[in-house]
Design a protein around this motif. Structure first.
Motif, PDB file in Angstrom:
ATOM      1  N   MET A   1       0.858  -1.181   0.000  1.00  0.00           N
ATOM      2  CA  MET A   1       0.000   0.000   0.000  1.00  0.00           C
ATOM      3  C   MET A   1       0.895   1.232   0.000  1.00  0.00           C
ATOM      4  SD  MET A   1      -3.196  -1.033   0.043  1.00  0.00           S
ATOM      5  CE  MET A   1      -2.923  -2.550  -0.880  1.00  0.00           C
ATOM      6  N   PHE A   2       0.516   2.239  -0.758  1.00  0.00           N
ATOM      7  CA  PHE A   2       1.383   3.396  -0.937  1.00  0.00           C
ATOM      8  C   PHE A   2       0.882   4.648  -0.238  1.00  0.00           C
ATOM      9  CE2 PHE A   2       1.672   0.779  -4.859  1.00  0.00           C
ATOM     10  CZ  PHE A   2       2.963   0.321  -4.668  1.00  0.00           C
ATOM     11  N   ASP A   3      -0.342   4.623   0.279  1.00  0.00           N
ATOM     12  CA  ASP A   3      -0.895   5.830   0.872  1.00  0.00           C
ATOM     13  C   ASP A   3      -1.433   5.516   2.259  1.00  0.00           C
ATOM     14  OD1 ASP A   3      -1.525   8.474   1.047  1.00  0.00           O
ATOM     15  OD2 ASP A   3      -2.805   8.526  -0.719  1.00  0.00           O
ATOM     16  N   THR A   4      -1.989   6.519   2.893  1.00  0.00           N
ATOM     17  CA  THR A   4      -2.498   6.367   4.255  1.00  0.00           C
ATOM     18  C   THR A   4      -3.775   5.534   4.255  1.00  0.00           C
ATOM     19  OG1 THR A   4      -3.797   8.385   4.063  1.00  0.00           O
ATOM     20  CG2 THR A   4      -1.549   8.591   4.910  1.00  0.00           C
ATOM     21  N   VAL A   5      -4.080   4.942   5.427  1.00  0.00           N
ATOM     22  CA  VAL A   5      -5.297   4.119   5.555  1.00  0.00           C
ATOM     23  C   VAL A   5      -6.536   4.958   5.293  1.00  0.00           C
ATOM     24  CG1 VAL A   5      -6.682   2.776   7.174  1.00  0.00           C
ATOM     25  CG2 VAL A   5      -4.191   2.536   7.168  1.00  0.00           C
ATOM     26  N   SER A   6      -6.513   6.216   5.743  1.00  0.00           N
ATOM     27  CA  SER A   6      -7.686   7.075   5.531  1.00  0.00           C
ATOM     28  C   SER A   6      -7.940   7.309   4.049  1.00  0.00           C
ATOM     29  CB  SER A   6      -7.486   8.419   6.247  1.00  0.00           C
ATOM     30  OG  SER A   6      -6.332   9.082   5.739  1.00  0.00           O
ATOM     31  N   ARG A   7      -6.882   7.374   3.260  1.00  0.00           N
ATOM     32  CA  ARG A   7      -7.044   7.562   1.816  1.00  0.00           C
ATOM     33  C   ARG A   7      -7.625   6.308   1.172  1.00  0.00           C
ATOM     34  NH1 ARG A   7      -7.341  12.126  -0.724  1.00  0.00           N
ATOM     35  NH2 ARG A   7      -5.362  12.858   0.121  1.00  0.00           N
ATOM     36  N   HIS A   8      -7.263   5.136   1.693  1.00  0.00           N
ATOM     37  CA  HIS A   8      -7.799   3.890   1.140  1.00  0.00           C
ATOM     38  C   HIS A   8      -9.309   3.814   1.285  1.00  0.00           C
ATOM     39  CE1 HIS A   8      -3.623   1.935   2.064  1.00  0.00           C
ATOM     40  NE2 HIS A   8      -3.587   2.760   1.037  1.00  0.00           N
ATOM     41  N   ARG A   9      -9.840   4.481   2.293  1.00  0.00           N
ATOM     42  CA  ARG A   9     -11.287   4.440   2.513  1.00  0.00           C
ATOM     43  C   ARG A   9     -12.064   5.029   1.349  1.00  0.00           C
ATOM     44  NH1 ARG A   9     -10.408   6.660   8.428  1.00  0.00           N
ATOM     45  NH2 ARG A   9      -9.875   4.728   9.519  1.00  0.00           N
ATOM     46  N   ASP A  10     -11.380   5.825   0.522  1.00  0.00           N
ATOM     47  CA  ASP A  10     -12.061   6.433  -0.632  1.00  0.00           C
ATOM     48  C   ASP A  10     -12.488   5.388  -1.654  1.00  0.00           C
ATOM     49  OD1 ASP A  10     -11.678   8.914   0.476  1.00  0.00           O
ATOM     50  OD2 ASP A  10      -9.862   9.360  -0.685  1.00  0.00           O
ATOM     51  N   TYR A  11     -11.837   4.241  -1.642  1.00  0.00           N
ATOM     52  CA  TYR A  11     -12.165   3.236  -2.661  1.00  0.00           C
ATOM     53  C   TYR A  11     -12.316   1.829  -2.090  1.00  0.00           C
ATOM     54  CZ  TYR A  11      -7.011   3.018  -2.562  1.00  0.00           C
ATOM     55  OH  TYR A  11      -5.688   2.944  -2.173  1.00  0.00           O
ATOM     56  N   LEU A  12     -12.690   1.717  -0.825  1.00  0.00           N
ATOM     57  CA  LEU A  12     -12.923   0.393  -0.251  1.00  0.00           C
ATOM     58  C   LEU A  12     -14.236  -0.189  -0.765  1.00  0.00           C
ATOM     59  CD1 LEU A  12     -11.804   0.771   3.481  1.00  0.00           C
ATOM     60  CD2 LEU A  12     -10.472   0.113   1.470  1.00  0.00           C
ATOM     61  N   ILE A  13     -14.228  -1.468  -1.044  1.00  0.00           N
ATOM     62  CA  ILE A  13     -15.386  -2.167  -1.593  1.00  0.00           C
ATOM     63  C   ILE A  13     -16.384  -2.438  -0.475  1.00  0.00           C
ATOM     64  CG2 ILE A  13     -16.145  -4.249  -2.809  1.00  0.00           C
ATOM     65  CD1 ILE A  13     -13.133  -4.407  -3.781  1.00  0.00           C
ATOM     66  N   THR A  14     -17.667  -2.158  -0.732  1.00  0.00           N
ATOM     67  CA  THR A  14     -18.692  -2.289   0.307  1.00  0.00           C
ATOM     68  C   THR A  14     -19.536  -3.549   0.156  1.00  0.00           C
ATOM     69  OG1 THR A  14     -20.234  -0.952  -1.010  1.00  0.00           O
ATOM     70  CG2 THR A  14     -18.843   0.220   0.565  1.00  0.00           C
ATOM     71  N   SER A  15     -19.160  -4.436  -0.764  1.00  0.00           N
ATOM     72  CA  SER A  15     -19.923  -5.679  -0.942  1.00  0.00           C
ATOM     73  C   SER A  15     -19.813  -6.555   0.305  1.00  0.00           C
ATOM     74  CB  SER A  15     -19.401  -6.451  -2.166  1.00  0.00           C
ATOM     75  OG  SER A  15     -19.462  -5.656  -3.321  1.00  0.00           O
ATOM     76  N   HIS A  16     -20.717  -7.522   0.420  1.00  0.00           N
ATOM     77  CA  HIS A  16     -20.709  -8.441   1.558  1.00  0.00           C
ATOM     78  C   HIS A  16     -19.341  -9.126   1.644  1.00  0.00           C
ATOM     79  CE1 HIS A  16     -21.493 -12.103   3.866  1.00  0.00           C
ATOM     80  NE2 HIS A  16     -22.539 -11.482   4.383  1.00  0.00           N
ATOM     81  N   PRO A  17     -18.693  -9.115   2.822  1.00  0.00           N
ATOM     82  CA  PRO A  17     -17.337  -9.670   2.943  1.00  0.00           C
ATOM     83  C   PRO A  17     -17.216 -11.121   2.471  1.00  0.00           C
ATOM     84  CG  PRO A  17     -17.875  -8.398   4.888  1.00  0.00           C
ATOM     85  CD  PRO A  17     -19.135  -8.491   4.073  1.00  0.00           C
ATOM     86  N   GLY A  18     -18.215 -11.948   2.759  1.00  0.00           N
ATOM     87  CA  GLY A  18     -18.138 -13.344   2.337  1.00  0.00           C
ATOM     88  C   GLY A  18     -18.166 -13.491   0.830  1.00  0.00           C
ATOM     89  N   VAL A  19     -19.048 -12.724   0.170  1.00  0.00           N
ATOM     90  CA  VAL A  19     -19.134 -12.771  -1.291  1.00  0.00           C
ATOM     91  C   VAL A  19     -17.885 -12.137  -1.898  1.00  0.00           C
ATOM     92  CG1 VAL A  19     -20.514 -12.135  -3.306  1.00  0.00           C
ATOM     93  CG2 VAL A  19     -21.649 -12.647  -1.139  1.00  0.00           C
ATOM     94  N   LEU A  20     -17.400 -11.075  -1.259  1.00  0.00           N
ATOM     95  CA  LEU A  20     -16.171 -10.427  -1.735  1.00  0.00           C
ATOM     96  C   LEU A  20     -15.009 -11.411  -1.683  1.00  0.00           C
ATOM     97  CD1 LEU A  20     -14.452  -8.023  -2.600  1.00  0.00           C
ATOM     98  CD2 LEU A  20     -14.302  -7.363  -0.180  1.00  0.00           C
ATOM     99  N   SER A  21     -14.941 -12.213  -0.631  1.00  0.00           N
ATOM    100  CA  SER A  21     -13.861 -13.193  -0.517  1.00  0.00           C
ATOM    101  C   SER A  21     -13.907 -14.189  -1.669  1.00  0.00           C
ATOM    102  CB  SER A  21     -13.964 -13.929   0.822  1.00  0.00           C
ATOM    103  OG  SER A  21     -12.870 -14.811   0.996  1.00  0.00           O
ATOM    104  N   ILE A  22     -15.115 -14.584  -2.071  1.00  0.00           N
ATOM    105  CA  ILE A  22     -15.256 -15.491  -3.224  1.00  0.00           C
ATOM    106  C   ILE A  22     -14.751 -14.794  -4.483  1.00  0.00           C
ATOM    107  CG2 ILE A  22     -16.885 -16.780  -4.659  1.00  0.00           C
ATOM    108  CD1 ILE A  22     -18.682 -17.015  -2.185  1.00  0.00           C
TER     109      ILE A  22
END
Length: 269
Positions: A202-223
């Motif tokens: 990761m190249f930027d701060t954690v707060s910056r990552h929040r701008d593009y975090l995926i909001t799908s269901h974690p279990g389905v996202l894991s698949i």
């Protein structure tokens, strides 16, 4: 009358019927004639089919008894349930996919900016940073769309290949890993995917990552992550199998470098 003559007589009768229909259309206004354009085209197709189709004599004779066999056949065809509209929809989708594929191949892939926003500001690279951030957000949206369209409530059939084609393996890995690193303690995400995400830098701060975090269901996202990793592995193997241009050139003999062919023994007479 034999079958050949009956078929010819039937064709001539239906061709004359079509000619009268055409003459009637020519007497209409353009708008009125357009209302019958489909009927005219289908009647032409029926005639074309009859031209190459030999009916048995009884069938040809029965149709000849009708005062307007072409109109009768068209009415039956019109009332049939065919896959005509399904074929049209399939053609539309296929053409759209072909154009999208061509666009993917020609569109430049924006590289990930490998520094923080502060670094970009200090070094006059803010445009590159913002372009990369904007692409991360677009990648997130594409992943969420692929998951939403591919999950039927029981299983996931997402278009991972399409997402990778548009954004590239590095970008997709970055967005997926940033999301998983943000939910590293969620038991719905497999330990294998969590371990994989931890290896992606990761190249930027954690707060910056929040701008593009995926909001799908974690279990389905894991698949989705599992399927994407498999697709990326397959792409990597395919790349490794394909020889580079340099290797292809090295494998080709250079003109003039080949050893001279051995002379054939002269035939003894």
């Amino acid at each position: 009358m034999d079958a050949e003559k009956l078929n010819q007589a039937l064709y001539d009768k239906m061709a004359a019927e079509q000619e009268r229909f055409k003459h009637g259309l020519l007497g209409m206004t353009a708008e009125e004639a357009l209302n019958h354009a489909y009927e005219y085209a289908m009647r032409e197709d029926i005639l074309m089919s009859l031209e190459v189709q030999d009916l048995p004599a009884p069938q040809a004779a029965a149709l000849l008894e009708s005062p307007c066999p072409l109109a009768d056949i068209y009415k039956d065809f019109r009332d049939m349930e065919t896959g005509h509209m399904d074929n049209i929809r399939e053609c539309i989708e296929d053409r759209a996919e072909s154009l999208m594929e061509a666009q993917r191949e020609t569109a430049p892939i924006i590289p990930i900016y490998p520094h923080t926003g502060e670094y970009a500001r200090e070094h006059g690279e803010l445009d590159a940073f913002l372009a990369s951030l904007e692409t991360n957000v677009a990648c997130r949206d594409a992943i969420e769309t692929a998951i939403g369209e591919g999950f039927d409530g029981m299983s996931l059939h997402a278009d991972t290949k399409g997402v990778l084609a548009v954004f590239g393996a590095e970008r997709v890995s970055h967005v997926l890993a940033a999301t998983l690193q943000g939910i590293r303690n969620d038991p719905r995400v497999s330990s294998g995917n969590q371990a994989w995400a931890a290896t992606v830098p990761m190249f930027d701060t954690v707060s910056r990552h929040r701008d593009y975090l995926i909001t799908s269901h974690p279990g389905v996202l894991s698949i989705f992550v599992t399927q994407t990793r498999k697709e990326m592995d397959a792409m990597q193997k395919q790349t490794e199998k394909k020889p580079s241009i340099k290797a292809q050139l090295a494998a080709k003999p250079v003109p003039g470098d080949q050893p001279a062919a051995k002379p054939k023994d002269r035939e003894v007479r």
